[in-house]
Each structure stands twice: as C-alpha cells, then as structure tokens.
Scaffold this active site. Structure first.
Site, PDB file in Angstrom:
ATOM      1  N   HIS A 367       0.850  -1.204   0.000  1.00 21.92           N
ATOM      2  CA  HIS A 367       0.000   0.000   0.000  1.00 21.92           C
ATOM      3  C   HIS A 367       0.885   1.253   0.000  1.00 21.92           C
ATOM      4  CE1 HIS A 367      -3.655   2.338   1.407  1.00 21.92           C
ATOM      5  NE2 HIS A 367      -2.679   3.148   1.819  1.00 21.92           N
ATOM      6  N   GLU A 368       1.886   1.279   0.890  1.00 21.50           N
ATOM      7  CA  GLU A 368       2.734   2.483   1.000  1.00 21.50           C
ATOM      8  C   GLU A 368       3.580   2.682  -0.251  1.00 21.50           C
ATOM      9  OE1 GLU A 368       1.925   4.494   3.084  1.00 21.50           O
ATOM     10  OE2 GLU A 368       0.783   3.148   4.373  1.00 21.50           O
ATOM     11  N   TYR A 382      -4.368  14.307  -3.167  1.00 21.63           N
ATOM     12  CA  TYR A 382      -4.802  13.561  -1.976  1.00 21.63           C
ATOM     13  C   TYR A 382      -5.964  14.258  -1.280  1.00 21.63           C
ATOM     14  CZ  TYR A 382      -3.972   9.984   1.564  1.00 21.63           C
ATOM     15  OH  TYR A 382      -4.080   8.896   2.400  1.00 21.63           O
ATOM     16  N   ASP A 450     -10.495  13.766   7.056  1.00 27.57           N
ATOM     17  CA  ASP A 450      -9.767  12.768   6.255  1.00 27.57           C
ATOM     18  C   ASP A 450      -9.650  13.245   4.798  1.00 27.57           C
ATOM     19  OD1 ASP A 450      -8.444  10.337   5.684  1.00 27.57           O
ATOM     20  OD2 ASP A 450     -10.328   9.342   5.182  1.00 27.57           O
ATOM     21  N   HIS A 455      -9.912   7.878   3.044  1.00 24.68           N
ATOM     22  CA  HIS A 455      -9.879   6.489   3.524  1.00 24.68           C
ATOM     23  C   HIS A 455     -11.281   5.918   3.691  1.00 24.68           C
ATOM     24  CE1 HIS A 455      -5.852   7.917   4.855  1.00 24.68           C
ATOM     25  NE2 HIS A 455      -5.495   6.686   4.573  1.00 24.68           N
TER      26      HIS A 455
HETATM   27  C1  L5W Z   1      -2.246   1.061   7.301  1.00 26.95           C
HETATM   28  C2  L5W Z   1      -2.944   1.837   8.343  1.00 26.95           C
HETATM   29  C3  L5W Z   1      -3.425   3.082   7.618  1.00 26.95           C
HETATM   30  C4  L5W Z   1      -2.931   1.460   6.031  1.00 26.95           C
HETATM   31  N1  L5W Z   1      -2.647   4.786   4.711  1.00 26.95           N
HETATM   32  C5  L5W Z   1      -3.413   3.826   5.237  1.00 26.95           C
HETATM   33  O1  L5W Z   1      -3.120   5.634   3.772  1.00 26.95           O
HETATM   34  C6  L5W Z   1      -2.821   2.942   6.273  1.00 26.95           C
HETATM   35  C7  L5W Z   1      -1.343   3.072   6.436  1.00 26.95           C
HETATM   36  C8  L5W Z   1      -0.946   1.768   7.086  1.00 26.95           C
HETATM   37  O2  L5W Z   1      -4.521   3.662   4.867  1.00 26.95           O
HETATM   38 ZN    ZN Z   2      -2.701   5.123   2.061  1.00 32.89          ZN
END
Ligand code: L5W
Ligand code: ZN
Ligand code: CA
Length: 528
Positions: A367-368, A382, A450, A455
């Site tokens: 994801h990151e 964003y 948010d 999210h």
């Molecule tokens: C996990 C917890 C939140 C996923 N980032 C996220 O935009 C998260 C980062 C690590 O949604």
């Molecule tokens: Zn994210």
C-alpha cells in the site's frame, strides 16, 4: 604474463601450485614469480633448522636465486606464529626501499623440526629495486583527496550513531599509509587510503592515490553482499539480503535489478526530525531480536514489493528509474500508522492493541510503496475523489501483492483479535466504508475530515476493483490497473474518469469484453 625459468637448488623435487594449476620438477621449473599473483612453493625446499628469524634469513639467502629476493632489501618481517601443530608461519611484507608493496605478503612455513614445508605469497621477484620517491603531499592531504573523490560529506559520515542499546558510537575509520602500488608491471609510490563508515551509506572505500600527482589510481567500495536471516513481526524466519562490512551486517540490499538499493533504518528514540535514523545492523547476520523484527519485515517486504512491480510490469522501483527504497521502522511512539513521506516509508510500532509493528503486513508495505508509484505517475491529488482513488489504488495493489484474502492490514491489525482487518475490498461496509455512490460521504477537506474522506470513500472504487478482479481474474486486472495508473489517470481524476481510464486500459490490452466487465464493475457501485 611472462614466464621465467628458474634453476632451483633443491635437494629433491619441488612442486608449484599457482592459479589452480599444479606442476612439478626436479631441479628446474617454470615459475612466474615476477607479478603480483599468488604462488605456492612446497616440498623439499632446501632449508633445515629454521627455528627463528635468523634461520629464515638463512633460508632466503640459500634460495635467493630461486626466489630472486634479497632478505634485507626486499622483505620485512611482520609476524611469526606457532600453531597447535607446532608449525611456525613467518609472515613478511614484500618491500621496495622499505615501503610495502600493496597487497603483498610472503609466508614461510616450517614444521616443528624446522624444515621449511612451503613458501607462498606474492613474490614480485621482478619488481624494480627502487621506485620514484617524489611525494608532493602528505598522508593527511591524501585523505582529503579521497573524500573529494568519493563525494561524501565527512561530517555526515562521522555523525554519532546509536547502538541497539541506545549507546552513542562512531563508525568512521580513516587510514592513510604509504605503499608501492602495482598494476600491469608498473610500480608507483602511492597512499593507500581507507575510508570506512556506515552513514550516509555503509562503505569500505579502498583508494590508492599517486603520492606525487594526487591522481586516484584505484577506488573501490569493497563491501560484500551477504544473505542473512531474521525473525519477522509474526515470529516467522526469513532470508534477508544484507551487506557485510567490518564484521557488521546491514539491512542493505544491492541485489535487485536496479541502480538503487533497498535500505532499512531504525528511528531510535522516536525523534521525528532525524529521518532516516540509523541503519539496522547485526554482528552475526542473524536479525532475531525483538527490536529487529519490524526492520526485518520492512526490509523483506520492500524487496517483495519491488519484485512484484518488476516481475509483473518491468517497473524498476517506485519511480521506474531505480530509486533507492528506504524504510524507517519504530517511527514515533505507539504510532498506529505507516506512510510514504514523499521520499521514504515510515512505520510505527502501533500501540499494541490497535496495531502491532505495521511493517509486519505485506499488504501495508505494498500500500505504502504504491503511494510512491502513484506520486511518480498519476499524481492523484490527496483529497476528495482523486484522493479516494489514490487510497484505493494502494489498497488494490496491496491485494495484488497479498491476494490470499480481500482484507487490508489483517496481519498486524488488533493483534489480540483474529479474523478482523482495517478494510476489505469485498465488503467495505463491514469496515465502515461505503461500497456504492448512494453511500458516498461528503466530508470536509481537512485533516479531521480525512481530506474529504479519502480512507472512507475509497470503499467505492475498492468494491469496483473487487467486481473487476472477480470477473476478469487477477492476471488481467493487475495489468489493467497498472496501465490506468501509469498511462491514463491524471491528478484530478475522479471516479468517473477512473472508470473511463480502466475501461480504456482493458480495451487496449484485452478488447471490448474486458472493457465491458470493467464498465459493469463500476455500474455495480453506482458510477455511471
Ligand atoms: C495502514 C494503516 C493506515 C494502512 N494509509 C493507510 O493511507 C494505512 C497506512 C498503514 O490507509
Ligand atoms: Zn494510504
Ligand atoms: Ca491482506
């Protein structure tokens, strides 16, 4: 290479082992002792009663013609040691005018009765008796030349480090010694400069600098790739690509098919201002401690995600151009989050009940890193719908990397509760997310809101991805999503334009029935 015929004065036979080939002769042999290559001469060398340095001196005198070396002129005793077999090993530097020839040693081995059993090393028997002795600068200036050459800030390299126990230490070592440097039969007076440090990257630089002209004759960072092992957040054992230097192993992976490296740091003390922190190291290449678990997984999964993008799309790192992939673990204090900061990843430890170490989940790491891919491709803003798409693409690639389930972050979310997760592509509603435009939440474009619910509303494109993958399968879906992200999406794309981008990608790659499947998936979530 020039071969020299030597008339030996051995009592019996002599054998020579050099460069993997063996030869033997009675009283003469072809020996190439002139260059800097290593040689091994053994058996029946003419020498008895070598019980001391004096005896070795006599040995060299007796064999002067064979070895073409003069004891006082060409050799300087470094050490002698007797081992548990009673054998003694006399180690010499090959010298010219008392200056050691770089990377050259000659060792005489004797048994417990004083018989010489072998002589080996770099003989340089045709080196000149003298080298040009002009030195236009001193050894300290040579060090300055070396820093200039490698283009590293010495102050940064000498920064105080923290050990695993939080103690301060320095890792910078600087040495500068006069040597005779040899290459292709040329012998040159030079400074051998060593610069060893661990910041800004682990290095063991070995440089040779012409003592007269300051020319860099050779420069190499001679760290060694290694394969270590470590314990991950969930207690599993993994193989790690590490780097060895000075009996220390670093979470530093140079094995990937790219110019950059994957490197993993620890943010000791949680100072937010000190990113990236300190390299995670281990003296045994076994990263098994509690403190190292988060780093083990951050490092391992960064490699796994690199492999995913490279193997599936031919993408070299997040920028497609081999950028270093850097992670810092133990970020902050009880931090229930992870992030792409714009140039590296940071992972909190979690508070132990909402999350444990966040790098312990490969879908979170994916994801990151996908945020980093998005930042260097579509650059989805964003906030609001483009932000929800930014989040959704990160979740969708999190699924592609960890496709065993539709859940996000399940491996590290609520360590005391099994079966739950942060989000789900198949069932966003179960995790307080909308899965249809009818449920879209208009939230303020503030941190508290948010950023317009990035999210939250990501549940809608996530559910569309779920329908797409169910319909077309993962292999086609991942190509369609990658193409949309890297070719069609733009910073302000909204859900409707994402639908169009994905339809077009599907059409380009697989034709109209695939495009129709995408259309259907987005119709199902109310995006027309
Ligand atoms: C996990 C917890 C939140 C996923 N980032 C996220 O935009 C998260 C980062 C690590 O949604
Ligand atoms: Zn994210
Ligand atoms: Ca998952």
């Amino acid at each position: 290479m020039k071969w020299k015929t030597v008339v030996a004065t051995f009592v019996l036979g002599t054998s020579l082992v050099s460069g993997g080939t063996a030869a033997s002769a009675d009283t003469s042999l072809n020996v190439d002792l002139d260059k800097g290559t290593s040689h091994f001469i053994k058996n029946h060398l003419e020498a008895k009663n070598v019980m001391s340095e004096k005896g070795v001196k006599q040995f060299f005198k007796t064999n002067e013609d064979l070895l073409n070396l003069k004891y006082g002129r060409d050799l300087k005793l470094l050490s002698s040691e007797t081992d548990e077999l009673g054998m003694t090993h006399y180690v010499f530097h090959r010298v010219i005018q008392n200056v050691p020839v770089a990377n050259s040693k000659i060792v005489v081995h004797t048994d417990k009765s004083g018989n010489v059993t072998a002589v080996n090393g770099e003989f340089h028997s045709e080196a000149p008796e003298k080298v040009r002795q002009l030195k236009d600068f001193n050894k300290h200036q040579a060090v300055d030349y070396a820093w200039d050459h490698i283009d590293v800030d010495r102050v940064e390299a000498d920064k105080v480090q923290k050990s695993e126990l939080g103690e301060d230490f320095h890792t910078l070592t600087e040495n500068s010694d006069l040597v005779v440097y040899h290459e292709d039969g040329e012998y040159t007076l030079a400074y051998h400069v060593e610069l060893q440090f661990s910041q800004p990257y682990p290095a063991n630089w070995q440089l040779y600098i012409n003592a007269e002209t300051g020319e860099v004759l050779k420069a190499a960072n001679v760290l060694h790739e290694a394969t270590g092992t470590g314990t991950g957040v969930l207690g599993d054992t993994k193989t790690l690509n590490t780097y060895a230097y000075n009996n220390t192993y670093y979470l530093f992976d140079t094995t990937k098919p790219m110019s950059g490296v994957i490197e993993t740091f620890d943010n000791y003390g949680g100072q937010y201002s000190s990113l990236p922190g300190y390299y995670v190291t281990d003296t045994g290449n076994t990263f098994y401690s509690e403190r190292q678990k988060a780093a083990v997984d951050a490092h391992y999964y960064a490699g796994e995600v690199f492999d995913y993008f490279y193997d599936t799309f031919g993408r070299e790192s997040y920028d497609g151009n081999g950028a270093d992939i850097r992670s810092t673990v133990h970020y902050g204090s009880n931090y229930n989050n992870a992030a792409w900061t714009g140039n590296q990843m940071i992972y909190g430890d979690g508070d132990g009940s909402t999350f444990t170490y966040l790098s312990g989940a490969d879908d979170i790491v994916a994801h990151e890193l996908t945020h980093a891919v998005t930042d260097t491709t579509a650059e989805l803003i964003y906030e609001n719908q483009s932000g929800a798409l930014n989040e959704s693409f990160s979740d969708v690639f999190g699924y592609f990397v960890d496709s065993e389930d539709w859940l996000m972050g399940e491996d590290v979310y609520t360590p005391g509760v099994s079966g739950d997760a942060l989000r789900s592509l198949s069932n966003p509603n179960a995790y307080n997310q909308p899965d249809h435009m009818d449920e879209y939440q208009n939230l303020p474009n503030t941190e508290a809101g948010d950023w317009g619910g990035v999210h939250i509303n990501s549940g809608i494109p996530n559910k569309a991805a779920y329908y797409t993958i169910n319909s077309l399968g993962m292999a086609q879906s991942e190509q369609i999503y990658y193409r949309a992200l890297t070719v069609y999406l733009t910073p302000s794309s909204n859900f409707t334009s994402a639908k169009a981008a994905l339809e077009q990608s599907a059409q380009d790659l697989y034709g109209s029935s695939a495009a129709s499947a995408v259309t259907q998936a987005w119709n199902n979530v109310g995006v027309y």
